[in-house]
Write a protein that holds these residues in place. Structure first.
Motif, short mmCIF file in Angstrom:
data_model
loop_
_atom_site.label_atom_id
_atom_site.label_comp_id
_atom_site.label_asym_id
_atom_site.label_seq_id
_atom_site.Cartn_x
_atom_site.Cartn_y
_atom_site.Cartn_z
N GLY A 89 -3.53 5.35 4.58
CA GLY A 89 -4.37 6.52 4.78
C GLY A 89 -4.47 7.43 3.57
N ARG A 90 -5.59 8.15 3.48
CA ARG A 90 -5.81 9.13 2.43
C ARG A 90 -6.42 10.38 3.07
N SER B 193 -0.51 9.53 -3.55
CA SER B 193 -1.76 10.24 -3.25
C SER B 193 -1.49 11.47 -2.38
N LEU B 194 -0.67 11.30 -1.36
CA LEU B 194 -0.38 12.41 -0.45
C LEU B 194 0.42 13.51 -1.15
N ARG B 195 1.35 13.14 -2.01
CA ARG B 195 2.14 14.13 -2.75
C ARG B 195 1.22 14.96 -3.66
N VAL C 246 0.80 -1.24 0.00
CA VAL C 246 0.00 0.00 0.00
C VAL C 246 0.83 1.28 0.00
N ILE C 247 2.09 1.22 0.43
CA ILE C 247 2.85 2.44 0.69
C ILE C 247 3.09 3.27 -0.57
N GLY C 248 3.29 2.64 -1.71
CA GLY C 248 3.54 3.38 -2.95
C GLY C 248 2.36 4.26 -3.33
#
Length: 420
Positions: free
Chosen positions: A149-150, A69-71, A62-64
Motif C-alpha cells: 500500500g501507498r 514510502s510510509l516513513r 514489497v515490504i521494504g
C-alpha cells in the motif's frame, strides 16, 4: 415452446437489468459527500498518535519499499500527529522480518498459536501491542495498510481531520486505486474500486455509515479494542458489521486514497475473489442482529441485504444470458434468422456500461487533476473500454459465488492470502 422459454428467460433477465440500471443511476446521482468534502479546510489542532499497521506474510518483495514510502509521508505530517509504523510478521518464511528491522521500524511476530490463521488474528495481535504502547497524551488511531500500500501525508491528515470533526467516530475508510493498470484485468480492478465500489460506498455513507473495504482503514483504538476482528475471510466487512451493531459509526471519504497493486493474473484474481465472496457469505449470520439494531438506518439494512444477495442473482442472470446466446446462434444457423432477445440484452448491457463509465471517468480525471498530472485526461471512449473490461471480467467469473457456497457447505474456510 423453445422460443417461448427463451422469451420468458429474456423477460426475467431484462427485469434484473432494469433494476441494475436504476441502481447504477442511483449511485451516479448520489455523490453529495464527494463535493461537500472537497470544500473543507484541513486544520489539525488536536493531538493524535497514528499507528500504521501492516500485516505481512512473505512480503519480502514489497515490504521494504512500502515502509520507506510510509516513513517519508509520516515525516511530512502536521506536528500534532505522531506517526509509527508497525509491521506484524505472520511467521513468514522469507526475509520480511529482517528487511523491516533493517529499516529501523517496529516489527513484531505473531505467536505460533495464531500464525497463519488469517488477517483478523494479526490485527487483533497488533491492537494488543498498540494498547500496551499507546500515547496517553493523544488520541490513538490505527491505519491498516496492505504490504503493497501507498498513502500520502495529505490523505492521512484528511482522514485524521474526520476524527477531529466527528468526536466518537469509529472508522474512516479510504478510496482505493490501483498502482499498476497495464492489462485488461488490472484495468478492470481499477474501474471496480474507483467506479462502482466507490459510488456504492458513497451511497452507504449517505445512508448513515461507510463500510471497511480491503485496504486503508483508519480505526480508533477504542473501536479496535471493543469490536475486534473475527475469523471471517472478509474480516473488514465482519469488523464493520460488528462495530455497527455495537453502535460505532464510520465514514467513507473518497478524497483519502490508498494505492495498491492490482492482481495481475486471472488465477490469483479468482482465488482472491473466492475468498472475498466466501467471507461475505460468512457475514450473513449478522443480518438478524443488523435488522434488530437501533443504530442502523433501514436504508442501510436493505442495501446490505441486496449486496449479499446480488452475487447469486448474477449467477442466475449470466446463465440465462449464456442460454439465450446459445439459442440465438442455434436459430441463426438453423432458421437463418435472429430474434430480438440477444440484441436487446446487448443494448441494455452497453447502457449499463456507459452509466458506469461516467462515474469512473469523472473520478479518474479529478484524480489526475489533483494528484498526478493535471494535463492528463481520460476520454469517455477510453473510460468506456476500461469499464467494459470490468463487466467482461464479471461475466467470466460468474461461477465464483457457486464455489464460495460450496466452500461454506463443506467447511473449507482456510485463509488464502493474496500474493503481491
Amino acid at each position: 415452446m423453445e422460443v417461448d422459454k427463451v422469451k420468458i428467460l429474456f423477460v426475467i433477465s431484462v427485469i434484473f437489468y432494469i433494476l441494475y440500471i436504476l441502481q447504477v443511476l442511483f449511485l451516479l446521482v448520489n455523490h453529495s459527500k464527494h463535493y461537500k468534502c472537497e470544500k473543507r479546510k484541513i486544520n489539525i489542532v488536536s493531538r493524535y498518535c497514528l499507528w500504521i499497521v501492516i500485516p505481512a506474510l512473505n512480503e519480502e518483495s514489497v515490504i521494504g519499499d512500502t515502509v520507506v514510502s510510509l516513513r517519508n509521508e509520516i515525516d511530512k505530517l502536521n506536528p500534532n500527529i505522531t506517526g509509527h509504523i508497525l509491521v506484524v510478521d505472520d511467521q513468514s518464511n522469507d526475509d520480511t522480518f529482517a528487511i523491516v528491522q533493517s529499516k529501523k521500524e517496529i516489527v513484531i511476530q505473531t505467536t505460533s498459536d495464531i500464525a497463519h490463521t488469517g488477517k483478523g488474528s494479526v490485527l487483533n495481535f497488533a491492537t494488543s501491542f498498540v494498547e500496551q504502547h499507546k500515547s496517553e497524551a493523544a488520541e490513538n488511531i490505527i491505519l491498516i495498510i496492505d504490504a503493497d500500500g501507498r498513502i500520502s501525508s495529505v490523505d492521512i491528515e484528511t482522514a485524521i481531520f474526520d476524527f477531529q470533526e466527528n468526536p466518537g467516530l469509529g472508522m474512516v475508510q479510504s478510496a482505493v486505486k490501483m498502482i499498476n493498470i497495464n492489462n485488461a484485468l488490472e484495468i478492470a480492478q481499477d474501474v471496480e474500486f474507483c467506479g462502482m465500489n466507490r459510488k456504492a460506498q458513497i451511497t452507504r455513507d449517505n445512508l448513515g455509515d461507510g463500510i471497511a473495504s480491503g485496504n486503508g482503514q483508519f480505526v480508533s483504538l477504542d473501536m479496535a479494542k471493543n469490536v475486534g476482528w473475527g475469523n471471517a475471510l472478509l474480516e473488514d466487512m465482519e469488523f464493520t458489521l460488528k462495530g455497527w451493531i455495537k453502535g460505532y459509526t464510520s465514514i467513507f471519504n473518497d478524497h483519502v486514497i490508498v494505492r495498491q497493486q492490482a492482481v495481475s493474473s486471472m488465477y490469483k484474481y479468482i482465488r482472491q475473489r473466492i475468498r472475498w465472496c466466501t467471507g461475505g457469505l460468512q457475514c450473513f449470520k449478522y443480518l438478524g442482529d443488523l435488522y434488530r439494531s437501533k443504530y442502523i438506518q433501514i436504508g442501510l439494512k436493505i442495501d446490505l441485504t441486496i449486496d449479499m444477495v446480488i452475487p447469486f442473482l448474477y449467477i442466475f442472470v449470466n446463465i440465462i444470458n449464456i442460454y439465450v446466446l446459445y439459442r440465438q446462434i442455434y436459430t441463426l444457423f438453423t432458421y437463418h434468422s435472429v430474434d430480438y432477445t440477444l440484441m436487446s440484452l446487448l443494448f441494455i448491457w452497453i447502457v449499463i456500461t456507459f452509466l458506469a463509465t461516467i462515474s469512473y471517468q469523472r473520478y479518474i480525471n479529478w484524480y489526475f487533476k489533483n494528484r498526478e498530472n493535471p494535463k492528463m485526461h481520460l476520454s469517455i471512449w477510453r473510460a468506456f473500454i476500461n469499464t467494459l473490461y470490468y463487466f467482461v471480467v464479471n461475466v467470466i467469473t460468474f461461477f465464483i459465488p457457486i464455489v464460495s457456497l460450496y466452500k461454506i457447505m463443506v467447511g473449507e474456510l482456510k485463509w488464502d492470502k493474496t500474493e503481491h
